[in-house]
Each structure stands twice: as structure tokens, then as C-alpha cells.
Motif scaffolding. Structure first.
Motif, PDB file in Angstrom:
ATOM      1  N   SER A 176       0.851  -1.185   0.000  1.00  0.00           N
ATOM      2  CA  SER A 176       0.000   0.000   0.000  1.00  0.00           C
ATOM      3  C   SER A 176       0.892   1.242   0.000  1.00  0.00           C
ATOM      4  O   SER A 176       2.085   1.165   0.311  1.00  0.00           O
ATOM      5  CB  SER A 176      -0.889   0.006   1.239  1.00  0.00           C
ATOM      6  OG  SER A 176      -0.092   0.257   2.369  1.00  0.00           O
ATOM      7  N   GLN A 177       0.291   2.380  -0.325  1.00  0.00           N
ATOM      8  CA  GLN A 177       1.056   3.644  -0.329  1.00  0.00           C
ATOM      9  C   GLN A 177       1.657   3.888   1.050  1.00  0.00           C
ATOM     10  O   GLN A 177       2.797   4.304   1.169  1.00  0.00           O
ATOM     11  CB  GLN A 177       0.116   4.785  -0.761  1.00  0.00           C
ATOM     12  CG  GLN A 177       0.683   6.179  -0.628  1.00  0.00           C
ATOM     13  CD  GLN A 177       1.677   6.551  -1.739  1.00  0.00           C
ATOM     14  OE1 GLN A 177       2.061   5.718  -2.560  1.00  0.00           O
ATOM     15  NE2 GLN A 177       2.102   7.786  -1.758  1.00  0.00           N
ATOM     16  N   CYS A 195       9.526   3.459  -6.146  1.00  0.00           N
ATOM     17  CA  CYS A 195       8.817   4.498  -6.912  1.00  0.00           C
ATOM     18  C   CYS A 195       8.873   4.127  -8.397  1.00  0.00           C
ATOM     19  O   CYS A 195       9.955   3.965  -8.966  1.00  0.00           O
ATOM     20  CB  CYS A 195       9.475   5.865  -6.675  1.00  0.00           C
ATOM     21  SG  CYS A 195       8.647   7.185  -7.575  1.00  0.00           S
ATOM     22  N   ALA A 237       0.792  11.174  -4.979  1.00  0.00           N
ATOM     23  CA  ALA A 237       1.345   9.926  -4.419  1.00  0.00           C
ATOM     24  C   ALA A 237       2.861   9.866  -4.651  1.00  0.00           C
ATOM     25  O   ALA A 237       3.616   9.475  -3.751  1.00  0.00           O
ATOM     26  CB  ALA A 237       0.653   8.730  -5.060  1.00  0.00           C
ATOM     27  N   GLU A 238       3.315  10.292  -5.826  1.00  0.00           N
ATOM     28  CA  GLU A 238       4.764  10.267  -6.110  1.00  0.00           C
ATOM     29  C   GLU A 238       5.502  11.263  -5.213  1.00  0.00           C
ATOM     30  O   GLU A 238       6.581  10.969  -4.685  1.00  0.00           O
ATOM     31  CB  GLU A 238       5.011  10.591  -7.588  1.00  0.00           C
ATOM     32  CG  GLU A 238       4.626   9.454  -8.516  1.00  0.00           C
ATOM     33  CD  GLU A 238       4.354   9.870  -9.954  1.00  0.00           C
ATOM     34  OE1 GLU A 238       4.106   8.970 -10.770  1.00  0.00           O
ATOM     35  OE2 GLU A 238       4.355  11.091 -10.260  1.00  0.00           O
ATOM     36  N   LEU A 296       5.703   9.943  -1.665  1.00  0.00           N
ATOM     37  CA  LEU A 296       6.621   8.822  -1.549  1.00  0.00           C
ATOM     38  C   LEU A 296       8.086   9.275  -1.541  1.00  0.00           C
ATOM     39  O   LEU A 296       8.934   8.659  -0.902  1.00  0.00           O
ATOM     40  CB  LEU A 296       6.361   7.847  -2.715  1.00  0.00           C
ATOM     41  CG  LEU A 296       7.139   6.554  -2.742  1.00  0.00           C
ATOM     42  CD1 LEU A 296       6.974   5.794  -1.431  1.00  0.00           C
ATOM     43  CD2 LEU A 296       6.657   5.693  -3.895  1.00  0.00           C
TER      44      LEU A 296
END
Ligand code: URA
Ligand code: URA
Length: 275
Positions: free
Chosen positions: A71-72, A102, A182-183, A186
């Protein structure tokens, strides 16, 4: 005589292929369909086929073993753990080079860590490498990087002596698209560790993406730029300001006036800090 007008599409196959790669295409479509399920060991289809053809090998009721995608949150936790274990900029660089969590890394040619003077007091943080940065492996070397150097040159600062420069994302998003939230989330644990290890006296956020991610707000750059905030490190508060991205200034040169004002504010603050 070359009859080709500039309005005609460029049908040279090499140029077309380059263009596709530039757009982020990483799969071709072949004449025959590919059953991707059959290609993994954990494929439920494969399990079924295997069970049917060789019942003696496997009990039919055995559940398929699958590895769920992380999961994230798990990915962020793991990035934080990896980053926390680094105790120097070199180690952090190595850890990012070895990190595979990533997906941007898969399409990038290089991991872009930093440039400039690692012994200086000022840390500049951009968004992500572009095509040229991705090719060479250094941040801000393209047209916008050259403008950035000229902007800081105007207040007598150079990356060779006066500042250090990195990006929120060490990998180029395909086709220079804007990175997703999200990127950004991360890659943030690596950037935060980068800031701790560099230990700056001042942080400059370049452009909207790096500004809103580091400040953890949804406010646009037009409102964020030119104002001082504090970045909290273990033992101190570090003054931090966002400025317009030079790529934006190339397209919207009338904002250079505000950026000039911001640069003078930065210079003034630096003079205060060195008193
Ligand atoms: N834009 C960025 O934000 N960073 C780079 O390194 C190049 C262009
Ligand atoms: N959009 C951005 O992301 N940054 C800028 O500086 C301007 C527009």
C-alpha cells in the motif's frame, strides 16, 4: 529541393519512436495478444491449468499464493525507514540509487541527486528532473536551470560556491508530466532526510510542487511565494521561502519582477543571518 512543409507530420520512424518514448510509451502492441496472467508464477490461471493437467502434483484446494502489492502507506513507511538509516549525503544518494519503490525510476534513465556546493548554507529544492537532467544525472542544467543560475547570479550567488540544489523527485516523470501527489508523498521522506543531513541555514523552494509538498498545503505558488516560513529541524528553525519556478518565468516573463523582489528579500535575509 526539400518540398516538405513544416506543417507536415514528421514520419521518420526514428523520430516517431523518440517521440513515443518522450511521451512515456513503454509497451508495444504486437499482432498476437499476450496473456500476462500466464507469465507470472502466481497466476490463478496457471494454477488452474496445472491442477487440471496434473492432479497428482497438487491438492486442488490449495490456495493460490499471491504477494499483495504494497500500500502507499507501507511504501512511505519503508522509504522513511531507509532514509532514517542514512547518516551522510553519500549514503542517502546510494540508498536512493538502490531504492525501487517508486515507479518513476523504471522510466527514468538516471537518478538525479544534487549539484552545487554541499558545504554551503543554502539549499534549493526544485520539482523533478527534465529530459536533459535525466540524461546527464544533474539537476537544473537545462534552459530553466540556466535561468535559475542567472537569477541567483544577479544577487551574487553561484551554485559552485554559494548554494546546493536538489529536487523533490530524483526521477523524471515521463514526458515531463506533473508528478502525482502519491509520487511526491513517496519521495518526501528522502527529501526530508536530505534536508536534515545537509543541515541548511536557509531553504528555497522552487515552484509550486515543491512548495506545496514541503509546506504541506494546497495553496498555489502565487500566494506562497515571497513569504518566510520556518522549516523545523531537531535543533533549530530554518527560514524557508518559495519562489516561482524558472520554467514558469520563461513562459510568463512578467512575473520576473516579483521574483526579483523575492531574490532581494533572500539576499537581505542572508545578510541578516551572517551578522
Ligand atoms: N525543473 C526542476 O524542477 N528541476 C530540474 O532539475 C530541472 C527542471
Ligand atoms: N506552477 C508551478 O508549479 N510553479 C510555478 O512557479 C508557477 C506555476
Amino acid at each position: 529541393m526539400n518540398m516538405k512543409s513544416s506543417a507536415e507530420p514528421d514520419l521518420d520512424p526514428v523520430n516517431m519512436l523518440k517521440w513515443y518514448v518522450e511521451c512515456g510509451v513503454d509497451e508495444t502492441i504486437s499482432e498476437t495478444p499476450i496473456n500476462w496472467f500466464e507469465q507470472t508464477n502466481n497466476s490463478p490461471i496457471k494454477q488452474q491449468v496445472k491442477t487440471a493437467s496434473s492432479p497428482q502434483e497438487q491438492p486442488a484446494s490449495r490456495p493460490a499464493k499471491t504477494t499483495p502489492l504494497a500500500s502507499q502507506k507501507e511504501l512511505i513507511d519503508s522509504a522513511e525507514k531507509i532514509a532514517a538509516e542514512c547518516s551522510s549525503l553519500e549514503q542517502l544518494n546510494e540508498a536512493i540509487l538502490a531504492y525501487d519503490g517508486c515507479s518513476l525510476k523504471k522510466t527514468a534513465s538516471n537518478t538525479v541527486f544534487s549539484d552545487g556546493n554541499a558545504q554551503s548554507d543554502i539549499m534549493l529544492i526544485g520539482e523533478a528532473p527534465g529530459a536533459e537532467e535525466d540524461k546527464i544525472g544533474k539537476p537544473f542544467i537545462s534552459q530553466s536551470g540556466q535561468l535559475l543560475d542567472r537569477m541567483f547570479g544577479a544577487i551574487n550567488m553561484s551554485r559552485e560556491t554559494d548554494f546546493y540544489i536538489t529536487n523533490l523527485l530524483p526521477w523524471r516523470p515521463p514526458g515531463n508530466r506533473k508528478p502525482t501527489d502519491a509520487e511526491c508523498e513517496l519521495c518526501l521522506p528522502f527529501l526530508k532526510r536530505h534536508i536534515e543531513l545537509f543541515n541548511p541555514k536557509m531553504i528555497i523552494l522552487i515552484g509550486g510542487t515543491s512548495a506545496s509538498t514541503v509546506l504541506n498545503v494546497e495553496t498555489g505558488i502565487t500566494k506562497l511565494r515571497g513569504k518566510w516560513n520556518d522549516y523545523t529541524l531537531a535543533d533549530k528553525q530554518v527560514p524557508m521561502m518559495a519562489i516561482f519556478h524558472p520554467a514558469y518565468l520563461i513562459k510568463q516573463p512578467h512575473y520576473k519582477k516579483q521574483t526579483w523582489h523575492d531574490l532581494l528579500t533572500i539576499k537581505e535575509k542572508l545578510e541578516d543571518l551572517s551578522k
